[in-house]
Design a protein around this motif. Structure first.
Motif, mmCIF file in Angstrom:
data_model
loop_
_atom_site.group_PDB
_atom_site.id
_atom_site.type_symbol
_atom_site.label_atom_id
_atom_site.label_comp_id
_atom_site.label_asym_id
_atom_site.label_seq_id
_atom_site.Cartn_x
_atom_site.Cartn_y
_atom_site.Cartn_z
ATOM 1 N N ARG A 2 0.829 -1.208 0.000
ATOM 2 C CA ARG A 2 0.000 0.000 0.000
ATOM 3 C C ARG A 2 0.863 1.258 0.000
ATOM 4 O O ARG A 2 0.547 2.237 -0.687
ATOM 5 N N GLU A 3 1.939 1.228 0.766
ATOM 6 C CA GLU A 3 2.831 2.381 0.799
ATOM 7 C C GLU A 3 3.457 2.614 -0.571
ATOM 8 O O GLU A 3 3.530 3.753 -1.046
ATOM 9 N N GLN A 39 2.258 1.714 -3.488
ATOM 10 C CA GLN A 39 1.222 2.176 -4.411
ATOM 11 C C GLN A 39 0.886 3.652 -4.186
ATOM 12 O O GLN A 39 0.504 4.359 -5.128
ATOM 13 N N ARG A 40 1.061 4.114 -2.946
ATOM 14 C CA ARG A 40 0.830 5.535 -2.661
ATOM 15 C C ARG A 40 1.851 6.401 -3.389
ATOM 16 O O ARG A 40 1.530 7.503 -3.853
ATOM 17 N N HIS A 41 3.070 5.912 -3.494
ATOM 18 C CA HIS A 41 4.127 6.672 -4.161
ATOM 19 C C HIS A 41 4.122 6.459 -5.674
ATOM 20 O O HIS A 41 4.469 7.371 -6.432
#
Length: 292
Positions: free
Chosen positions: A105-106, A108-110
């Motif tokens: 998830r982290e 994909q955030r970037h």
């Protein structure tokens, strides 16, 4: 959340990140390519191996493959340690089923909108078939990850494994409340819950599969259709090739490529269980992540 610390070297940028995984905060390091990323890679590390071990490989991905790479430490370990392991309630299942998805998830955030690859080293690949939220994963790369039983180890390494699971180590863990890895030659201190779950999986035929009755999710990777590349090491006494292929069977009926990396064929002295990511063995890296 980004820390203020950042490293700049050559044409890539490396920065520290911290992100939530349930009630834990994990420490990671994100290597950015110089230009637009062709893909994003999350590297799930092996048990007891700090993220720093993978730094040269991560930088190679950014520089040579134009891929962003996130490495991280599991909860209550390495840079993510909040307390002495004696006080930690962390389990190996939390590392795999909570921390690894949080790292995706982290990333994909970037890096939304680019293909997401997951590279799993040992434990980093072992429980991926049990996870949810995999729809954005484009490819899984398994490196020395398998369902291993202590009978799989060749001698003389099997003697060390038997001592680790049945000899002097379990009484030490009971007495101290954590695995004193440095004292017993393992290399890293770990929470007791991690050790006991790890021991159960490696001493039970079938490991964590549903028929063992351990209450973990049922593997459903086949439903995703996500392709999997599996790499076993010819000289890996910890997770021999047969154990890697056993994990491949858990991933199920999806496109798979299976390869055994032999140190002699690669012109190397040794690979073993950890060596695929060692800087000295960088000749292997194009095999793990070939150019598009």
């Amino acid at each position: 959340m980004l820390d203020s610390h950042a490293e700049h070297a050559a044409d890539i940028r490396v920065e520290d990140v911290r992100f939530a995984a349930g009630d834990a905060e994990l420490a990671g390091r994100l290597s950015h390519p110089a230009g637009p990323a062709r893909a994003a890679v999350v590297l799930n590390g092996a048990t007891g191996v700090p993220q720093g071990y993978y730094r040269h490989f991560a930088r190679w991905l950014a520089a040579e493959r134009q891929m962003a790479c996130l490495t991280f430490d599991y909860r209550d370990f390495g840079a993510s340690a909040r307390m002495h392991p004696r006080r930690s309630q962390a389990t190996m299942a939390e590392w795999a089923l909570a921390d690894q998805p949080a790292a995706r998830r982290e990333m994909q955030r970037h890096y939304a909108g680019v293909p997401l690859l997951v590279i799993g080293h040992s434990l980093g690949a072992m429980l991926m078939p049990l996870q949810d939220g995999l729809t954005d994963v484009a490819r899984m790369i398994v490196v020395a990850g398998g369902l291993v039983h202590h009978h799989d180890h060749p001698w003389p390494y099997r003697a060390l494994a038997l001592a680790f699971w049945f000899g002097h180590v379990p009484p030490l863990v009971r007495a101290l409340g954590y695995l004193p890895g440095r004292a017993v030659g393992f290399g890293a201190d770990l929470p007791a819950g991690v050790y006991w779950q790890w021991r159960r999986w490696c001493t039970t035929p079938g490991s964590y599969l549903p028929e063992t009755g351990l209450g973990l999710p049922t593997p459903r990777w086949t439903e995703t259709g996500i392709p999997v590349d599996l790499f076993a090491m010819a000289d890996d006494d910890v997770v021999p090739p047969a154990a890697v292929w056993r994990l491949g069977d858990v991933y199920g009926d999806v496109p798979q490529q299976r390869a055994v990396l032999d140190p002699q064929q690669a012109g190397l002295q040794k690979i073993g269980h950890l060596g695929a990511f060692a800087r000295a063995n960088a000749a292997l890296w194009p095999r793990l992540v070939p150019p598009a």
